[in-house]
Scaffold this motif. Structure first.
Motif, mmCIF file in Angstrom:
data_model
loop_
_atom_site.group_PDB
_atom_site.id
_atom_site.type_symbol
_atom_site.label_atom_id
_atom_site.label_comp_id
_atom_site.label_asym_id
_atom_site.label_seq_id
_atom_site.Cartn_x
_atom_site.Cartn_y
_atom_site.Cartn_z
ATOM 1 N N ALA A 85 0.732 -1.207 -0.206
ATOM 2 C CA ALA A 85 -0.115 -0.013 -0.067
ATOM 3 C C ALA A 85 0.923 1.381 0.017
ATOM 4 O O ALA A 85 0.588 2.172 -0.773
ATOM 5 N N PHE A 86 2.020 1.377 0.873
ATOM 6 C CA PHE A 86 2.866 2.266 0.956
ATOM 7 C C PHE A 86 3.514 2.618 -0.580
ATOM 8 O O PHE A 86 3.691 3.599 -0.901
ATOM 9 N N PHE A 87 3.995 1.437 -1.073
ATOM 10 C CA PHE A 87 4.829 1.596 -2.419
ATOM 11 C C PHE A 87 3.901 2.243 -3.427
ATOM 12 O O PHE A 87 4.144 3.014 -4.310
ATOM 13 N N PHE A 88 2.679 1.628 -3.433
ATOM 14 C CA PHE A 88 1.649 2.168 -4.596
ATOM 15 C C PHE A 88 1.269 3.545 -4.348
ATOM 16 O O PHE A 88 1.154 4.375 -5.309
ATOM 17 N N SER A 89 0.983 4.012 -3.012
ATOM 18 C CA SER A 89 0.629 5.490 -2.721
ATOM 19 C C SER A 89 1.652 6.228 -3.063
ATOM 20 O O SER A 89 1.446 7.432 -3.502
ATOM 21 N N GLN A 90 2.935 5.992 -2.949
ATOM 22 C CA GLN A 90 4.123 6.807 -3.251
ATOM 23 C C GLN A 90 4.201 6.841 -4.682
ATOM 24 O O GLN A 90 4.357 7.814 -5.369
ATOM 25 N N LYS A 91 3.828 5.888 -5.314
ATOM 26 C CA LYS A 91 4.060 5.903 -6.904
ATOM 27 C C LYS A 91 3.066 6.792 -7.387
ATOM 28 O O LYS A 91 3.030 7.629 -8.469
ATOM 29 N N THR A 92 1.603 6.595 -7.142
ATOM 30 C CA THR A 92 0.523 7.507 -7.464
ATOM 31 C C THR A 92 0.741 8.884 -7.097
ATOM 32 O O THR A 92 0.678 10.000 -7.825
ATOM 33 N N SER A 93 1.334 9.243 -6.029
ATOM 34 C CA SER A 93 1.511 10.681 -5.588
ATOM 35 C C SER A 93 2.670 11.531 -6.632
ATOM 36 O O SER A 93 2.469 12.383 -6.691
ATOM 37 N N SER A 94 3.445 10.637 -6.942
ATOM 38 C CA SER A 94 4.641 11.478 -7.649
ATOM 39 C C SER A 94 4.398 11.416 -9.026
ATOM 40 O O SER A 94 4.490 12.524 -9.610
ATOM 41 N N SER A 95 3.199 10.480 -9.505
ATOM 42 C CA SER A 95 2.925 10.833 -10.947
ATOM 43 C C SER A 95 1.760 11.929 -11.011
ATOM 44 O O SER A 95 1.861 12.688 -11.856
ATOM 45 N N GLU A 96 1.151 11.994 -9.846
ATOM 46 C CA GLU A 96 0.498 13.303 -9.787
ATOM 47 C C GLU A 96 0.913 14.724 -9.717
ATOM 48 O O GLU A 96 0.593 15.632 -10.486
ATOM 49 N N GLU A 97 2.206 14.734 -9.093
ATOM 50 C CA GLU A 97 2.997 15.921 -8.950
ATOM 51 C C GLU A 97 3.578 16.297 -10.412
ATOM 52 O O GLU A 97 3.764 17.370 -10.772
ATOM 53 N N LYS A 98 3.820 15.096 -11.084
ATOM 54 C CA LYS A 98 4.517 15.398 -12.552
ATOM 55 C C LYS A 98 3.520 16.236 -13.604
ATOM 56 O O LYS A 98 3.901 16.750 -14.475
ATOM 57 N N ALA A 99 2.342 15.709 -13.324
ATOM 58 C CA ALA A 99 1.104 16.188 -14.383
ATOM 59 C C ALA A 99 1.007 17.909 -14.183
ATOM 60 O O ALA A 99 0.254 18.171 -13.073
ATOM 61 N N LEU A 100 1.462 18.637 -14.994
ATOM 62 C CA LEU A 100 1.541 20.027 -14.874
ATOM 63 C C LEU A 100 0.217 20.497 -15.871
ATOM 64 O O LEU A 100 0.068 19.838 -17.092
ATOM 65 N N THR A 101 -0.568 21.476 -15.532
ATOM 66 C CA THR A 101 -1.571 21.948 -16.398
ATOM 67 C C THR A 101 -0.802 22.912 -17.535
ATOM 68 O O THR A 101 0.267 23.302 -17.102
ATOM 69 N N ALA A 102 -1.606 23.241 -18.340
ATOM 70 C CA ALA A 102 -1.186 24.263 -19.515
ATOM 71 C C ALA A 102 -0.603 25.496 -18.991
ATOM 72 O O ALA A 102 0.506 26.037 -19.221
ATOM 73 N N GLU A 103 -1.453 25.964 -17.985
ATOM 74 C CA GLU A 103 -1.252 27.281 -17.506
ATOM 75 C C GLU A 103 0.267 27.149 -16.459
ATOM 76 O O GLU A 103 1.133 27.939 -16.430
ATOM 77 N N GLU A 104 0.170 26.100 -15.643
ATOM 78 C CA GLU A 104 1.626 26.013 -14.999
ATOM 79 C C GLU A 104 2.786 25.576 -15.833
ATOM 80 O O GLU A 104 3.721 26.075 -15.504
ATOM 81 N N LEU A 105 2.666 25.078 -16.910
ATOM 82 C CA LEU A 105 3.602 24.838 -17.813
ATOM 83 C C LEU A 105 4.107 26.120 -18.418
ATOM 84 O O LEU A 105 5.451 26.398 -18.314
ATOM 85 N N VAL A 106 3.356 27.141 -18.803
ATOM 86 C CA VAL A 106 3.534 28.255 -19.192
ATOM 87 C C VAL A 106 4.288 29.147 -18.010
ATOM 88 O O VAL A 106 5.171 29.924 -18.493
ATOM 89 N N GLU A 107 3.635 29.015 -16.804
ATOM 90 C CA GLU A 107 4.415 29.802 -15.929
ATOM 91 C C GLU A 107 5.720 29.289 -15.505
ATOM 92 O O GLU A 107 6.604 30.188 -14.974
#
Length: 140
Positions: free
Chosen positions: A22-44
């Protein structure tokens, strides 16, 4: 008493494995979520370089290029903006190592972008370069 001890050990092992998974999969999921930037954040978090003209490794050839550098946080962007001359020098020295044939090949621009990403990441102390994109490209 022996059976009870074996069952107890099996239950403890299963619990430890379950919690670890559970710990391993929660860490993997949270790091994937951090990488996904919106278009606005990408421009910023992006910087466009000036148009840079520099000689190539092949005789009497030169390139005119411009890049978009995407960074992973605001501090990295500020640091990169302060290091403009170092960024330009890194770009020029990297491009100067390519020949005209290297750059116009199928994988030439991708190799240039990858090398620049690596070189710029080595410079930064407060974050990372997510990607470097060629936004203008002319070779003569």
């Amino acid at each position: 008493m022996g059976k009870f001890k074996n069952v107890f050990i099996i239950i403890i092992l299963a619990s430890v494995i379950g919690v670890g998974a559970a710990f391993f999969f929660s860490q993997k999921t949270s790091s994937s979520e951090e990488k996904a930037l919106t278009a606005e954040e990408l421009v910023e978090l992006s910087i466009d370089t000036d148009i840079i003209t520099t000689n190539l490794a092949s005789a009497s050839n030169f390139a005119v290029v411009q890049f978009n550098i995407a960074l992973d946080n605001e501090k990295a962007k500020e640091e990169t903006e302060k290091r403009t001359s170092e960024v330009r020098a890194a770009i020029i020295s990297t491009i100067a190592g390519f020949t005209k044939e290297d750059l116009v090949s199928k994988d030439g621009i991708a190799a240039l972008e990858e090398q620049l990403t690596t070189k710029l990441n080595e410079m930064l102390e407060k974050g990372n370069v997510e990607r470097v994109l060629v936004t203008e490209f002319k070779v003569q």
